[in-house]
Design an enzyme around this catalytic site. Structure first.
Site: not given
Ligand code: SDX
Length: 426
Positions: A307, A364
């Site tokens: 998140h 989710d």
């Molecule tokens: C909602 O904003 C809100 O409040 C949203 C929400 C709401 O109520 O409105 O809470 C609802 O949207 C919840 C989130 C639902 N999305 C998912 O579950 C999709 C999977 N999650 C990811 O796509 C991700 O975690 C995000 C988009 C939710 C957050 O992304 P960030 O904060 O931009 O994190 P990032 O992309 O910068 O990742 C940081 C690191 C990276 O690795 P490095 O480059 O540091 O090596 O964490 C890794 C990412 O690759 N990473 C993951 C991951 N999420 C982040 N690796 C594997 N699986 C994941 N799910």
């Protein structure tokens, strides 16, 4: 007494004092509104990780401690002691309703929960297999053609009526995007039911039969709506606010929010989680999925994990997990995907990759298991998220009407071509 941070503006070696703004809770903010006018400098923050886009009193999220407050009330308490109607009133008005205010609010929701008969004709323009979110984006936007011209956005009473119309009509609008896809005649709202039960009867009820509410399912669904109602400046809410800043009508602004919510990185994640769990299939396949999620050359992510704000447990995922177990037990369903989800969470939370990146299950991760157990088709999960989040979207829309900074207009760091001329220019 205002505190300041002294920022040395390197290019001009000028020292400038930027005021520090302190909120009620959470991080303070450096007020950089004069950075460009005074120093011709922009702040660069793609994705807005370090940017407060506005002041808001609606919802507070403390991502480090897994705290979520609606108007100061903890989400766990609202999920246990409130209902979606009361939470919607709280988000819109800022206080829990007194008995007479609650009764008046319910009466307003009842008065405005029917869709104009001509709106129902829009559904026929969609393919039967259209994704419910595609239908909702279209039909919510189309409400502008029916209600915008009878409102004066400058009048608080007209704004409140538009907000109530959106909350009240969303259940029938969402249910119709499902019943149309299966060719079932759409039932109308029945105001003897509460908000959640009314939606369930419009979704699953047959016009030829009396609908019998299952109180366990109705309660679980109401908790789902409460948990998804608002979440400060998330992508879809920020979309609504940005659209509203141009003075666009509320129906068009909420349609923009529906569009933004659809993305798999946002509200579309609940559908993506279930597809991921189905793809993993069994507990034995979890290590392979974890390895793929960690592999930078693989676009696979653990959907429902991570998140932008929560770097601890998402308090909502814990409440949903309890509801999912309760509903599965009540229905006598042994869902192997729940076992996969529980084991996946257990293994991931012990894995250094997820620990270092503070990746925890979000709202989710379990909601798809609960919604599937209740009989919702997978492609409808995000429509339910939109149904709930309409309460938050309209609350932010109402709140920003009192802001005075004008249209939202981010700038950019331009990295394109310098000035050049067309070869035919003399
Ligand atoms: C909602 O904003 C809100 O409040 C949203 C929400 C709401 O109520 O409105 O809470 C609802 O949207 C919840 C989130 C639902 N999305 C998912 O579950 C999709 C999977 N999650 C990811 O796509 C991700 O975690 C995000 C988009 C939710 C957050 O992304 P960030 O904060 O931009 O994190 P990032 O992309 O910068 O990742 C940081 C690191 C990276 O690795 P490095 O480059 O540091 O090596 O964490 C890794 C990412 O690759 N990473 C993951 C991951 N999420 C982040 N690796 C594997 N699986 C994941 N799910």
């Amino acid at each position: 007494m205002t505190k300041y941070v002294n920022a040395v503006i390197t290019e001009e070696q000028k020292e400038s004092s930027l005021p520090i703004l302190e909120g009620t809770l959470g991080p303070h903010a450096v007020d950089i509104q004069n950075l460009y006018p005074r120093h011709n400098l922009l702040a660069f923050d793609p994705g807005f990780r370090s940017t407060a886009s506005c002041k808001s009193a609606i919802t507070f999220v403390d991502g480090d401690n897994g705290v979520l407050l609606y108007r100061g009330y903890p989400i766990e308490e609202l999920a246990e002691h409130s209902n979606f109607e009361e939470v919607t009133y709280l988000l819109m008005h800022g206080e829990l309703p007194k008995v007479d205010q609650y009764q008046e609010f319910i009466a307003l929701l009842h008065r405005h929960n029917l869709l104009h008969e001509q709106v129902m004709s829009f559904y026929r323009g969609f393919r039967r297999d259209a994704h419910p979110m595609a239908v909702m984006v279209g039909v919510v936007g189309a409400l502008s053609a029916f209600y915008h011209d009878v409102m004066d956005i400058q009048k608080q009473e007209d704004r409140m009526r538009a907000a109530i119309r959106l909350v009240a009509k969303m259940p029938m609008l969402a249910a119709a995007s499902y019943t149309y896809s299966i060719g079932r005649p759409q039932r109308y709202p029945n105001n003897k039911f509460d908000f959640s039960s009314n939606f369930l009867q419009m979704m699953f009820g047959r016009p030829s039969e009396e609908y019998v509410v299952d109180p366990v399912l109705a309660r679980a669904f109401d908790v789902i709506l409460i948990l998804h109602a608002d979440h400060e400046q998330n992508a879809s809410t920020s979309t609504v606010r940005l659209a509203a800043s141009s003075g666009a009508n509320p129906f068009a602004c909420i349609a923009a929010g529906v569009a933004s919510l659809w993305g798999p990185a946002h509200g579309g994640a609940n559908e993506a989680v279930l597809k991921m769990l189905q793809e993993i299939g069994t507990v034995e396949n979890i290590p392979k999925a974890i390895a793929r999620a960690k592999d930078k050359n693989d676009s696979f992510r653990l959907m429902g994990f991570g998140h932008r704000v929560y770097k601890n447990f998402d308090p909502r995922s814990r409440v949903i997990q309890v509801q999912a177990k309760k509903v599965l037990e009540h229905l006598g369903i042994k869902d192997p995907l729940l076992d996969v989800a529980l084991k996946l969470e257990e293994i991931a939370l012990k894995d250094s990759y997820f620990i270092e990146r503070k990746l925890y299950p979000n709202v989710d991760f379990y909601s798809g298991i609960l919604l599937r157990a209740m009989g919702f088709p997978m492609n409808f999960f995000t429509a339910i998220f939109a149904l709930a989040r309409t309460a938050g979207w309209v609350s932010h829309w109402l709140e920003l009407q009192h802001e005075s900074h004008g249209i939202d207009r981010p700038r950019q760091l331009y990295v394109g071509s310098p000035l050049r001329h067309h070869p035919k220019k003399k």
